[in-house]
Design a protein around this motif. Sequence first.
Motif, mmCIF file in Angstrom:
data_model
loop_
_atom_site.group_PDB
_atom_site.id
_atom_site.type_symbol
_atom_site.label_atom_id
_atom_site.label_comp_id
_atom_site.label_asym_id
_atom_site.label_seq_id
_atom_site.Cartn_x
_atom_site.Cartn_y
_atom_site.Cartn_z
ATOM 1 N N LEU A 32 -58.710 -56.385 18.701
ATOM 2 C CA LEU A 32 -57.686 -55.757 17.864
ATOM 3 C C LEU A 32 -56.838 -54.890 18.777
ATOM 4 O O LEU A 32 -57.294 -53.820 19.204
ATOM 5 C CB LEU A 32 -58.343 -54.909 16.772
ATOM 6 N N ASP A 33 -55.636 -55.360 19.126
ATOM 7 C CA ASP A 33 -54.811 -54.717 20.155
ATOM 8 C C ASP A 33 -55.653 -54.587 21.427
ATOM 9 O O ASP A 33 -56.063 -55.598 21.966
ATOM 10 C CB ASP A 33 -54.237 -53.385 19.685
ATOM 11 N N VAL A 47 -57.427 -55.544 8.797
ATOM 12 C CA VAL A 47 -56.471 -55.437 9.896
ATOM 13 C C VAL A 47 -55.100 -55.159 9.308
ATOM 14 O O VAL A 47 -54.584 -55.930 8.499
ATOM 15 C CB VAL A 47 -56.436 -56.736 10.744
ATOM 16 N N GLU A 48 -54.529 -54.043 9.715
ATOM 17 C CA GLU A 48 -53.216 -53.683 9.186
ATOM 18 C C GLU A 48 -52.102 -54.433 9.920
ATOM 19 O O GLU A 48 -52.324 -54.991 11.003
ATOM 20 C CB GLU A 48 -52.999 -52.176 9.252
ATOM 21 N N PRO A 49 -50.917 -54.476 9.321
ATOM 22 C CA PRO A 49 -49.788 -55.157 9.966
ATOM 23 C C PRO A 49 -49.531 -54.619 11.371
ATOM 24 O O PRO A 49 -49.856 -53.472 11.676
ATOM 25 C CB PRO A 49 -48.616 -54.846 9.036
ATOM 26 N N ARG A 50 -48.989 -55.441 12.208
ATOM 27 C CA ARG A 50 -48.576 -55.163 13.582
ATOM 28 C C ARG A 50 -49.725 -55.126 14.583
ATOM 29 O O ARG A 50 -49.497 -55.043 15.784
ATOM 30 C CB ARG A 50 -47.754 -53.872 13.692
ATOM 31 N N VAL A 51 -50.970 -55.173 14.117
ATOM 32 C CA VAL A 51 -52.111 -55.206 15.032
ATOM 33 C C VAL A 51 -52.344 -56.653 15.453
ATOM 34 O O VAL A 51 -52.495 -57.535 14.610
ATOM 35 C CB VAL A 51 -53.385 -54.625 14.367
ATOM 36 N N VAL A 52 -52.379 -56.898 16.754
ATOM 37 C CA VAL A 52 -52.650 -58.243 17.263
ATOM 38 C C VAL A 52 -54.156 -58.470 17.204
ATOM 39 O O VAL A 52 -54.937 -57.599 17.567
ATOM 40 C CB VAL A 52 -52.135 -58.410 18.713
ATOM 41 N N ARG A 53 -54.543 -59.672 16.729
ATOM 42 C CA ARG A 53 -55.958 -59.967 16.544
ATOM 43 C C ARG A 53 -56.300 -61.357 17.036
ATOM 44 O O ARG A 53 -55.455 -62.257 17.032
ATOM 45 C CB ARG A 53 -56.357 -59.794 15.085
ATOM 46 N N ALA A 54 -57.572 -61.519 17.474
ATOM 47 C CA ALA A 54 -58.095 -62.813 17.901
ATOM 48 C C ALA A 54 -59.618 -62.739 17.906
ATOM 49 O O ALA A 54 -60.192 -61.647 17.979
ATOM 50 C CB ALA A 54 -57.577 -63.188 19.287
ATOM 51 N N PHE A 55 -60.266 -63.907 17.846
ATOM 52 C CA PHE A 55 -61.719 -63.987 17.751
ATOM 53 C C PHE A 55 -62.326 -64.693 18.953
ATOM 54 O O PHE A 55 -61.705 -65.567 19.564
ATOM 55 C CB PHE A 55 -62.117 -64.774 16.500
ATOM 56 N N GLU A 56 -63.582 -64.333 19.229
ATOM 57 C CA GLU A 56 -64.399 -65.005 20.232
ATOM 58 C C GLU A 56 -65.777 -65.213 19.623
ATOM 59 O O GLU A 56 -66.383 -64.264 19.108
ATOM 60 C CB GLU A 56 -64.518 -64.136 21.483
ATOM 61 N N ASN A 79 -49.529 -65.664 23.029
ATOM 62 C CA ASN A 79 -50.286 -66.496 23.960
ATOM 63 C C ASN A 79 -50.900 -65.635 25.055
ATOM 64 O O ASN A 79 -50.339 -64.629 25.465
ATOM 65 C CB ASN A 79 -49.391 -67.563 24.576
ATOM 66 N N GLY A 80 -52.094 -66.033 25.529
ATOM 67 C CA GLY A 80 -52.754 -65.302 26.604
ATOM 68 C C GLY A 80 -53.220 -63.920 26.208
ATOM 69 O O GLY A 80 -53.308 -63.026 27.052
ATOM 70 N N PHE A 81 -53.550 -63.722 24.940
ATOM 71 C CA PHE A 81 -53.910 -62.392 24.441
ATOM 72 C C PHE A 81 -55.224 -61.873 24.999
ATOM 73 O O PHE A 81 -55.361 -60.701 25.296
ATOM 74 C CB PHE A 81 -53.940 -62.434 22.905
ATOM 75 N N TRP A 82 -56.224 -62.735 25.130
ATOM 76 C CA TRP A 82 -57.514 -62.289 25.691
ATOM 77 C C TRP A 82 -57.345 -61.993 27.170
ATOM 78 O O TRP A 82 -56.779 -62.788 27.913
ATOM 79 C CB TRP A 82 -58.591 -63.347 25.523
ATOM 80 N N LYS A 83 -57.849 -60.862 27.582
ATOM 81 C CA LYS A 83 -57.830 -60.481 28.993
ATOM 82 C C LYS A 83 -59.271 -60.441 29.459
ATOM 83 O O LYS A 83 -60.129 -59.885 28.805
ATOM 84 C CB LYS A 83 -57.195 -59.104 29.179
ATOM 85 N N ASP A 84 -59.552 -61.030 30.601
ATOM 86 C CA ASP A 84 -60.935 -61.012 31.122
ATOM 87 C C ASP A 84 -61.158 -59.805 31.980
ATOM 88 O O ASP A 84 -60.333 -59.230 32.561
ATOM 89 C CB ASP A 84 -61.214 -62.278 31.920
#
Length: 84
Positions: A32-33, A47-56, A79-84
Amino acid sequence: MLRPGRRQPFGHRHDEAEEVYVVVSGSGRMRLDDDVIEIGELDAIRVEPRVVRAFEAGEDGLAVIAFGAHHDKDGEVINGFWKD
């Protein structure tokens, strides 16, 4: 459903729509962000608006249901949101 150990290849956000995700099976993490949280079966995440979200997904995979109002043209893919 995400297969075990897999990530969504992108994040997304909305300008207006609030969403609630419920984990129906498995476990994993949600970004979440800039925050990453652990999630598991029956967790509900608002999750409120404007928060970037993704799952693993964790080792058992991850299945979620998303709830929220539909707003036309209210979404952006990051694109490329997850950072390692």
